[in-house]
Design an enzyme around this catalytic site. Structure first.
Site, short mmCIF file in Angstrom:
data_model
loop_
_atom_site.label_atom_id
_atom_site.label_comp_id
_atom_site.label_asym_id
_atom_site.label_seq_id
_atom_site.Cartn_x
_atom_site.Cartn_y
_atom_site.Cartn_z
N ASP A 301 0.85 -1.18 0.00
CA ASP A 301 0.00 0.00 0.00
C ASP A 301 0.89 1.23 0.00
OD1 ASP A 301 -2.32 1.56 0.08
OD2 ASP A 301 -3.30 0.19 1.47
N TRP A 302 0.29 2.37 -0.24
CA TRP A 302 1.04 3.57 -0.60
C TRP A 302 1.73 4.22 0.61
CZ3 TRP A 302 -0.04 1.12 -4.46
CH2 TRP A 302 -0.10 1.59 -5.76
#
Length: 581
Positions: A301-302
């Site tokens: 995820d970012w």
């Protein structure tokens, strides 16, 4: 012509040839899936003030050698196609000419949260995933995903950062609108259809790769807070339902999903290491790779590495359990865990340094680059699928039949909780709130005073708490109950005139008083005013069933176990409730 440029050769041969020609810097660039914006006219961003994204498009493609990007923002179809071709041309001019893989968060519904999704804009508008779950029809999901595929392909999106198959077991959790609800069996059936609709039976030049998220299931967050933020980092299983949350991912893998995204959460009180899933070797290698047999790409995820700020948000890296580690140490730990790619990051120099020092063997980086390059070849990005046709994009995105199918799905997904006077007839005097009066005028005479109306139509949103952090404000969190003075205002309207209340459920709302006093109560998961009024007046059939229960009180929510589906005491409406009109 080098062998990797020869479309007649086997994909694996082309991958190995290209890999053998790459420098450490070029390999490192593949391990980052960063974000880009575009100018509204379809030109790349070549100048930036750093307020949203710190680097320009040439910085990332030409200097840092990145080739995987997530487009932020909503634009016209033709302009997106023009922009896509421009950045592909930029990438073609690099030493090896490795094409860009372009990804997107969901773009086909009504929610607009820059951290998770965009509203439909030019694309056909469908219900949120919760609405698809309310219908519960795998064939509808297959048709939806196939429409997404065709619209995405036309503008150049080759990776969907969806579907999201977390189970909605904690009623307060902010990310439920992107899920298929609380039912693991249904979610498993729908994700199989979704992956087939995006990818086909196997990944090829007409596919959009599915990045399924968030492994191993992001629903059971302590107090329903989200692990984008420090106060939401703990993922807990007091009901012992950890395996239950894995069931949808088994179906996604069986369907052949190409990519998988671990979530931010830090598991607490389990036999897993208490570090975020993107750093968790037992979860990524032990569980996902070895036990479940997933062989595709794992992208974090970012923003796990560099503590970069998002709208001034502190501790933006979300490196839960490893906050004390340096960027290089975090990167190495994630690679050791089995990650292939880092979402929302752009620091390939760290990978180069880790290889140069011997901390990460080049062979380990090669293993991930090999997976990433193979997907580009399978998708045809080195060959006929490198560029798109802007005219075709303008004709395809939002095409009449796609739009009509989305509108029909909106109507099907509406969920009638109490029907009272429904279906309505004639042309009553209507008082409306949060409904376009011009739309309502096609169904009745719109009046300005509820006391003068035969009937009111009121649209509401699920309540949430305002949060001071700007980025967090996009993630609707906290209490699900209607607060004063708003609740009294709503109940006064219901006492003044018979009222059809429609509540948009991005999370389960606590609404016992409204349910008791509304003439009729409908739940929507992304539907236009026309869709709502068509159902209310009997011009369309609502088929929805609640994809989660609606709790009776916040006390019941707080007492429930976050990993257990539909666990609140005496809900106002049970999971699966819905009336047919």
């Amino acid at each position: 012509m080098h062998p990797y440029q020869d479309a007649s050769r086997p994909v694996d041969e082309r991958v190995e040839d290209l890999l053998s020609r790459m420098t450490p810097e070029e390999k490192a660039g593949q391990l980052f899936h960063s974000m880009l914006m575009m100018n509204p006219d379809g030109t790349p961003v070549t100048d930036t003030d750093g307020s949203m994204l710190p680097l320009t498009t040439p910085d990332l493609i030409e200097d840092r050698r990145l080739t995987h990007f997530n487009l932020l923002g909503t634009y016209g179809a033709r302009e997106m196609a023009l922009w896509h071709n421009a950045i592909q041309e930029m990438a073609a001019g690099t030493r090896l000419g490795i094409p860009v893989s372009l990804s997107t968060d969901p773009r086909h519904a009504f929610t607009d949260n820059i951290g998770a999704s965009f509203n439909a804009g030019a694309f056909s508008a469908w219900p949120e995933a919760l609405g698809l779950a309310a219908v519960g029809d795998p064939e509808l999901v297959l048709a939806f995903a196939d429409t997404v595929r065709r619209e995405y392909l036309s503008v150049g999106f080759r990776t969907a950062l969806h579907p999201q198959i977390d189970l909605a077991t904690e009623p307060r959790w902010a990310r439920q609108s992107g899920t298929f609800g609380s039912d693991a069996k249904l979610t498993g059936e729908l994700v199989e259809a979704y992956v087939r609709g995006l990818q086909g039976e196997s990944l090829g030049k007409d596919s959009v790769a599915a990045m399924v998220k968030h492994f191993p299931g992001g629903g059971p967050q302590k107090d329903g807070e989200d692990p984008h933020f420090p106060h939401g980092k703990e993922q807990v299983y007091p009901g012992g339902m950890r395996e239950h949350h894995l069931e949808p991912f088994r179906h996604a893998i069986a369907a052949g999903c190409s990519q998988m995204m671990p979530y931010y959460g830090q598991p607490i009180g389990t036999d897993w290491e208490e570090v975020g899933f993107g750093f968790n070797q037992g979860v990524i290698t032990g569980l996902l790779r070895e036990e479940l047999g997933f062989t595709g790409i794992v992208c974090t995820d970012w923003g796990l590495l560099t503590d970069s700020s998002i709208f001034g948000e502190p501790h933006a890296a979300r490196a839960w359990g490893v906050e004390h580690l340096s960027v290089a140490e975090r990167t190495a730990k994630a690679l050791d865990a089995g990650v292939d790619q880092f979402g929302g990051e752009q620091c390939p120099e760290v990978i180069v340094e880790l290889m140069a020092s011997g901390r990460i063997p080049e062979a380990r980086v090669d293993a991930s680059v090999r997976r990433l390059l193979r997907e580009k070849f399978l998708l045809g990005l080195f060959d006929e699928r490198r560029y798109v046709d802007p005219d075709e994009a303008a004709e395809t995105v939002g095409r009449a039949d796609f739009t009509a199918a989305g509108a029909a799905a909106q109507r099907r997904s509406l969920t009638v909780l109490t029907d009272g006077p429904l279906p309505l007839s004639g042309r009553p005097k209507l008082y409306v709130e949060n409904v376009d009066p011009a739309v309502a005028a096609a169904y009745g005479e719109v009046v300005a005073d509820p006391a003068a109306a035969d009937l009111a139509v009121l649209r509401l949103r699920t309540p949430y708490e305002e949060r001071p952090n700007l980025f967090e404000s996009f993630f609707h969190s906290g209490s699900l109950a209607f607060a004063e003075p708003e609740l009294t205002r709503i109940l006064d309207l219901l006492a003044t005139v018979p009222t059809v209340v429609c509540v948009n459920l991005e999370r389960p709302a606590v609404l016992p008083e409204i349910a008791e006093r509304a003439a009729a109560l409908i739940a929507d998961f992304g539907a236009s005013d026309e869709a709502l009024l068509d159902v209310a007046f009997g011009r369309a059939r609502a088929e929805g069933r609640l994809p989660f229960e609606l709790p009776r009180s916040m006390a019941a929510v707080e007492a429930a176990r976050p990993d257990v589906p539909n666990d609140t005491a005496d809900p106002v409406f049970a999971h699966g409730h819905g009336l047919s009109l």
